[in-house]
Motif scaffolding. Structure first.
Motif, PDB file in Angstrom:
ATOM      1  N   GLU A 370       0.825  -1.209   0.000  1.00 31.62           N
ATOM      2  CA  GLU A 370       0.000   0.000   0.000  1.00 31.62           C
ATOM      3  C   GLU A 370       0.857   1.256   0.000  1.00 31.62           C
ATOM      4  O   GLU A 370       0.534   2.242  -0.684  1.00 31.62           O
ATOM      5  N   ALA A 371       1.959   1.233   0.726  1.00 36.92           N
ATOM      6  CA  ALA A 371       2.838   2.399   0.765  1.00 36.92           C
ATOM      7  C   ALA A 371       3.479   2.640  -0.599  1.00 36.92           C
ATOM      8  O   ALA A 371       3.637   3.799  -1.028  1.00 36.92           O
ATOM      9  N   CYS A 372       3.841   1.575  -1.280  1.00 41.34           N
ATOM     10  CA  CYS A 372       4.407   1.725  -2.626  1.00 41.34           C
ATOM     11  C   CYS A 372       3.359   2.259  -3.600  1.00 41.34           C
ATOM     12  O   CYS A 372       3.670   3.094  -4.466  1.00 41.34           O
ATOM     13  N   ALA A 373       2.130   1.785  -3.470  1.00 42.44           N
ATOM     14  CA  ALA A 373       1.055   2.285  -4.334  1.00 42.44           C
ATOM     15  C   ALA A 373       0.801   3.760  -4.083  1.00 42.44           C
ATOM     16  O   ALA A 373       0.587   4.544  -5.027  1.00 42.44           O
ATOM     17  N   ALA A 374       0.834   4.173  -2.809  1.00 42.81           N
ATOM     18  CA  ALA A 374       0.631   5.588  -2.476  1.00 42.81           C
ATOM     19  C   ALA A 374       1.751   6.445  -3.053  1.00 42.81           C
ATOM     20  O   ALA A 374       1.509   7.559  -3.550  1.00 42.81           O
ATOM     21  N   LEU A 375       2.979   5.943  -3.009  1.00 40.88           N
ATOM     22  CA  LEU A 375       4.104   6.667  -3.593  1.00 40.88           C
ATOM     23  C   LEU A 375       3.917   6.802  -5.100  1.00 40.88           C
ATOM     24  O   LEU A 375       4.132   7.888  -5.670  1.00 40.88           O
ATOM     25  N   SER A 376       3.513   5.734  -5.750  1.00 41.51           N
ATOM     26  CA  SER A 376       3.279   5.787  -7.189  1.00 41.51           C
ATOM     27  C   SER A 376       2.229   6.826  -7.547  1.00 41.51           C
ATOM     28  O   SER A 376       2.376   7.582  -8.516  1.00 41.51           O
ATOM     29  N   GLU A 377       1.180   6.893  -6.766  1.00 43.56           N
ATOM     30  CA  GLU A 377       0.110   7.861  -7.032  1.00 43.56           C
ATOM     31  C   GLU A 377       0.623   9.293  -6.898  1.00 43.56           C
ATOM     32  O   GLU A 377       0.274  10.169  -7.701  1.00 43.56           O
ATOM     33  N   LYS A 378       1.453   9.560  -5.905  1.00 42.97           N
ATOM     34  CA  LYS A 378       2.011  10.905  -5.741  1.00 42.97           C
ATOM     35  C   LYS A 378       2.935  11.260  -6.898  1.00 42.97           C
ATOM     36  O   LYS A 378       2.957  12.401  -7.375  1.00 42.97           O
ATOM     37  N   LEU A 379       3.696  10.290  -7.354  1.00 46.59           N
ATOM     38  CA  LEU A 379       4.577  10.539  -8.489  1.00 46.59           C
ATOM     39  C   LEU A 379       3.784  10.774  -9.772  1.00 46.59           C
ATOM     40  O   LEU A 379       4.208  11.558 -10.633  1.00 46.59           O
ATOM     41  N   ASP A 380       2.639  10.114  -9.894  1.00 47.53           N
ATOM     42  CA  ASP A 380       1.735  10.432 -11.017  1.00 47.53           C
ATOM     43  C   ASP A 380       1.337  11.895 -10.999  1.00 47.53           C
ATOM     44  O   ASP A 380       1.244  12.557 -12.044  1.00 47.53           O
ATOM     45  N   GLU A 381       1.100  12.428  -9.813  1.00 52.36           N
ATOM     46  CA  GLU A 381       0.751  13.846  -9.681  1.00 52.36           C
ATOM     47  C   GLU A 381       1.920  14.731 -10.093  1.00 52.36           C
ATOM     48  O   GLU A 381       1.715  15.837 -10.635  1.00 52.36           O
ATOM     49  N   VAL A 382       3.136  14.272  -9.839  1.00 50.99           N
ATOM     50  CA  VAL A 382       4.315  15.030 -10.266  1.00 50.99           C
ATOM     51  C   VAL A 382       4.366  15.104 -11.794  1.00 50.99           C
ATOM     52  O   VAL A 382       4.663  16.166 -12.370  1.00 50.99           O
ATOM     53  N   VAL A 383       4.106  13.988 -12.455  1.00 53.12           N
ATOM     54  CA  VAL A 383       4.080  14.001 -13.915  1.00 53.12           C
ATOM     55  C   VAL A 383       3.066  15.030 -14.417  1.00 53.12           C
ATOM     56  O   VAL A 383       3.357  15.806 -15.336  1.00 53.12           O
ATOM     57  N   ASP A 384       1.892  15.039 -13.807  1.00 57.63           N
ATOM     58  CA  ASP A 384       0.879  16.024 -14.210  1.00 57.63           C
ATOM     59  C   ASP A 384       1.356  17.449 -13.968  1.00 57.63           C
ATOM     60  O   ASP A 384       1.132  18.338 -14.800  1.00 57.63           O
ATOM     61  N   ALA A 385       2.026  17.662 -12.831  1.00 60.18           N
ATOM     62  CA  ALA A 385       2.520  19.005 -12.530  1.00 60.18           C
ATOM     63  C   ALA A 385       3.560  19.457 -13.544  1.00 60.18           C
ATOM     64  O   ALA A 385       3.560  20.606 -13.995  1.00 60.18           O
ATOM     65  N   LEU A 386       4.448  18.553 -13.937  1.00 61.46           N
ATOM     66  CA  LEU A 386       5.454  18.889 -14.942  1.00 61.46           C
ATOM     67  C   LEU A 386       4.808  19.144 -16.301  1.00 61.46           C
ATOM     68  O   LEU A 386       5.202  20.054 -17.035  1.00 61.46           O
ATOM     69  N   ARG A 387       3.815  18.318 -16.623  1.00 64.04           N
ATOM     70  CA  ARG A 387       3.150  18.463 -17.912  1.00 64.04           C
ATOM     71  C   ARG A 387       2.412  19.800 -18.012  1.00 64.04           C
ATOM     72  O   ARG A 387       2.376  20.420 -19.082  1.00 64.04           O
ATOM     73  N   ASN A 388       1.853  20.249 -16.927  1.00 69.12           N
ATOM     74  CA  ASN A 388       0.942  21.398 -16.969  1.00 69.12           C
ATOM     75  C   ASN A 388       1.616  22.718 -16.578  1.00 69.12           C
ATOM     76  O   ASN A 388       0.954  23.753 -16.535  1.00 69.12           O
ATOM     77  N   ASN A 389       2.911  22.679 -16.325  1.00 72.69           N
ATOM     78  CA  ASN A 389       3.591  23.911 -15.916  1.00 72.69           C
ATOM     79  C   ASN A 389       4.852  24.127 -16.754  1.00 72.69           C
ATOM     80  O   ASN A 389       5.357  23.223 -17.380  1.00 72.69           O
TER      81      ASN A 389
END
Length: 389
Positions: A370-389
């Protein structure tokens, strides 16, 4: 076997990266912060190449070379002390490999090095047949035994876990007299092939900055190490993102690829390395079962994410030139959450009962998933942040 899981994972990763790069390509105005004149983005990329990838692969190649040399000596006359030393060198090489798994894109993926040197479980039936094959053993015992091993044995008998199978039992180094003459022939050949593939990783990313002897070895073996057989090393390819000849159309695409590599290994650690055995999907799918260092492997995989995100390996880190620092400037709360997720994944993995091979059903393994899945989800948000900024 790992190559089955990894083939699927790499396919999904390639698709994700293709989509991510397509997003960057669809509109030149979408580059925003990461435009072709942005020196800050270039500094992040150069820091990643020079102070995350380069020191990791340099250390890996050095340890793999040392291991091959030590095993060649032991083949001529094994001692318990010599086996113990080889086991220590093996674990040192293993540490660097696991700390590289956040950047399996590039040379590791393009040349099929990952499944070649890190597939499991070992095929014990095939190994037993090999031990009963005079012709194959004679070929492995020849001057080019490393080449024979790499070309003829297959991934399920190669790499780290083939060597581990010979050197370790029940988490401890074997006694020298427990390793047969034929097993020494096999392990020396496999270690030579491992060394060659680690050279390929090192030279692939460092190019002319790699040791000349390693470059010459690959040239002698006619092993490819540049991007698409061209002039760029993988480091140059990334550092020249946005320029003619690079496979990265923009610097943003290169940064997103770094984060995607982190996502891929976070997913693999949780869903496959831990999850396959814990969920009962495949109770034989256990990394490093003979040395019983599975949990160390998982931990080092998350360290590879931390190094990639925070701006370098621990003694060469510069957070001012990191994805962490830029994300903090875009969304400070998200950056804090990513760092917390990294540390939470490390803590959850460290809390797993050791050895993993003897405790695959423990609930603490589920918490680590579960902790690894939560980390993956946060990193997905980083990809979105990089894409949109």
């Amino acid at each position: 076997m790992k190559n089955i899981f990894r083939t699927s994972a790499m396919f999904m990763a390639a698709a994700a990266m293709t989509l991510g790069m397509a997003s960057c390509n669809k509109d030149d105005d979408d580059d925003a912060i990461y435009n072709e004149d942005d020196s800050a983005a270039l500094a992040i990329i150069e820091q990643f190449v020079d102070n995350t990838v380069a020191p990791t692969y340099t250390a890996l190649a050095a340890h793999a070379e040392q291991l091959a040399d030590e095993l060649a000596v032991l083949k001529e006359g094994a001692t318990n002390a010599g086996v113990d030393q080889a086991c220590s060198t093996f674990l040192a090489a293993r540490e660097q490999w696991e700390k590289s798994e956040a950047f399996l894109f590039g040379a590791a993926g393009d040349f099929g090095i990952d499944p070649h040197i890190d597939s499991w479980p070992l095929d014990e039936d095939a190994f037993n047949r090999l031990m009963s094959s005079p012709d194959m053993l004679a070929a492995l015992n020849g001057e080019d035994g490393d080449v024979v091993a790499g070309e003829r044995l297959g991934n399920a008998l190669l790499g780290f876990h083939g060597i581990e199978y010979i050197l370790f039992a029940n988490g401890q180094p074997k006694a020298a007299d427990a390793i047969s003459e034929n097993e020494w022939i096999y392990v020396v050949a496999v270690a030579g092939d491992l060394r060659n593939r680690c050279y390929q990783l090192e030279v692939g990313w460092l190019g002319d900055d790699a040791p000349e002897a390693h470059i010459e070895k690959l040239d002698d073996l006619e092993m490819q190490y540049t991007v698409a057989s061209g002039d760029y090393s993988y480091g140059e390819n990334m550092e020249n993102a946005g320029q003619a000849g690079s496979t990265y159309r923009t610097r943003k695409a290169a940064l997103m690829a770094i984060v995607q590599g982190c996502i891929d290994i976070a997913d693999e650690v949780g869903s496959s390395k831990i999850g396959a055995a814990y969920t009962g999907e495949d109770v034989t799918y256990i990394e490093s079962p003979y040395s019983q260092t599975s949990i160390v492997d998982f931990h080092n995989n998350i360290v590879s994410i931390r190094n990639a995100y925070m701006g370098g390996v621990e003694n060469a880190r510069d957070e001012s030139k990191s994805i962490h620092n830029h994300v903090k400037n875009i969304n400070a709360a998200l950056d804090t959450e990513v760092q917390e997720a990294i540390e939470a994944a490390l803590a959850a993995i460290d809390a797993m009962p050791a050895p993993f091979v003897n405790h695959i059903s423990d609930a603490r393994n589920g918490a680590a998933m579960e902790a690894c899945a939560a980390l993956s989800e946060k990193l997905d948000e980083v990809v979105d942040a990089l894409r949109n900024n």
